[in-house]
Design a protein around this motif. Structure first.
Motif, short mmCIF file in Angstrom:
data_model
loop_
_atom_site.label_atom_id
_atom_site.label_comp_id
_atom_site.label_asym_id
_atom_site.label_seq_id
_atom_site.Cartn_x
_atom_site.Cartn_y
_atom_site.Cartn_z
N TYR A 1 49.24 37.37 32.34
CA TYR A 1 47.80 37.69 32.37
C TYR A 1 47.07 36.76 33.34
N LYS A 2 47.34 35.47 33.26
CA LYS A 2 46.69 34.51 34.14
C LYS A 2 47.02 34.79 35.60
N LEU A 3 48.28 35.14 35.86
CA LEU A 3 48.68 35.44 37.23
C LEU A 3 47.98 36.70 37.74
N LEU A 4 48.03 37.77 36.97
CA LEU A 4 47.46 39.04 37.42
C LEU A 4 45.95 38.97 37.60
N THR A 5 45.26 38.21 36.74
CA THR A 5 43.80 38.12 36.88
C THR A 5 43.39 37.27 38.08
N GLY A 6 44.34 36.52 38.62
CA GLY A 6 44.07 35.81 39.86
C GLY A 6 44.46 36.60 41.09
N VAL A 7 45.32 37.60 40.89
CA VAL A 7 45.79 38.43 41.99
C VAL A 7 44.92 39.67 42.19
N VAL A 8 44.60 40.35 41.09
CA VAL A 8 43.81 41.58 41.17
C VAL A 8 42.33 41.20 41.14
N VAL A 9 41.82 40.83 42.31
CA VAL A 9 40.43 40.38 42.43
C VAL A 9 39.79 40.98 43.68
N PRO A 10 38.47 41.11 43.69
CA PRO A 10 37.56 40.96 42.55
C PRO A 10 37.62 42.18 41.65
N ARG A 11 37.23 42.01 40.39
CA ARG A 11 37.26 43.12 39.44
C ARG A 11 35.86 43.43 38.94
N PRO A 12 35.45 44.70 38.94
CA PRO A 12 34.15 45.04 38.36
C PRO A 12 34.19 44.82 36.86
N ILE A 13 33.03 44.62 36.26
CA ILE A 13 32.96 44.32 34.84
C ILE A 13 32.26 45.46 34.10
N ALA A 14 32.96 46.01 33.12
CA ALA A 14 32.34 46.97 32.21
C ALA A 14 31.80 46.18 31.02
N TRP A 15 30.49 46.19 30.85
CA TRP A 15 29.86 45.48 29.73
C TRP A 15 29.59 46.54 28.67
N VAL A 16 30.35 46.52 27.59
CA VAL A 16 30.44 47.67 26.70
C VAL A 16 29.76 47.43 25.35
#
Length: 207
Positions: A14-29
């Motif tokens: 998870y830590k690796l992927l969240t640093g690789v797949v950037v930037p990510r839009p945010i859904a505020w739900v």
């Protein structure tokens, strides 16, 4: 450097992927529990999956094998609202990720005003520039941790006056925020404008 995927546990991956797949839009739900509590949480594994009908997808994970409140509420009520926050709302977006018991409303805790939606029973946030009322369509589980990709059909778009012009959202006026690795966020930054692809292709062919 080379990392073998099977050498990583779920958290490290998870830590690796969240640093690789950037930037990510945010859904505020926003969702609502069966007891009527309005839940609010941010999700940066988020995209749209269809334009006719319009559909959005968010990835809702589990904590110690237990589905998050957002997922439970969507399954229980069949409705949710996705908001796009602007840069003035970075702090409440971040703080809404703090885990609370199901009886606690993050919107109320953070002092965020809500207003009734038009076609769903879930309230939407009043301060955001864009909100989308959604009806649950489908959920698909992936991987060993039981994360679900939850898809909802957008029934109503709410956009702040002045954002939508000539059939398009003015991104510079929207001033969206995005998530990058760790507890870090980014603002819009410089926009690089290119010629439309069709026009570019025509120029290449004719020359």
């Amino acid at each position: 450097m080379e990392i073998s995927a099977d050498s990583l546990d779920a958290q490290a991956t998870y830590k690796l992927l969240t640093g690789v797949v950037v930037p990510r839009p945010i859904a505020w739900v926003t969702t609502r529990s069966a007891q009527g509590v309005v839940n609010l949480a941010p999700f940066s594994c988020f995209t749209f999956v269809s334009n006719k009908p319009p559909m959005l997808g968010i990835n809702v994970g589990r904590k110690a094998g237990v589905m998050k409140d957002t997922g439970n509420n969507i399954h229980a009520t069949g409705e949710f609202v996705v908001h796009i926050a602007d840069e003035n709302l970075i702090e409440p977006v971040h703080l809404s990720a703090v885990e609370h018991p199901p009886h606690v409303s993050e919107a109320e805790l953070l002092g965020l005003q809500v207003t009734p939606s038009r076609k769903v029973r879930i309230p939407r946030l009043a301060a955001v520039p864009i909100s989308m009322e959604c009806r649950f369509h489908r959920a698909v589980a992936f991987g060993a941790t039981g994360s679900e990709f939850i898809v909802g059909e957008v029934l109503v778009f709410h956009l702040r006056d002045g954002l939508y012009e000539n059939g398009k959202v003015d991104t510079e006026k929207l001033r969206p925020i995005c998530r990058i690795g760790g507890p870090n966020y980014a603002k819009l930054g410089e926009i690089v404008r290119m010629r439309p692809v069709a026009q570019t292709a025509k120029t290449v062919i004719t020359t």
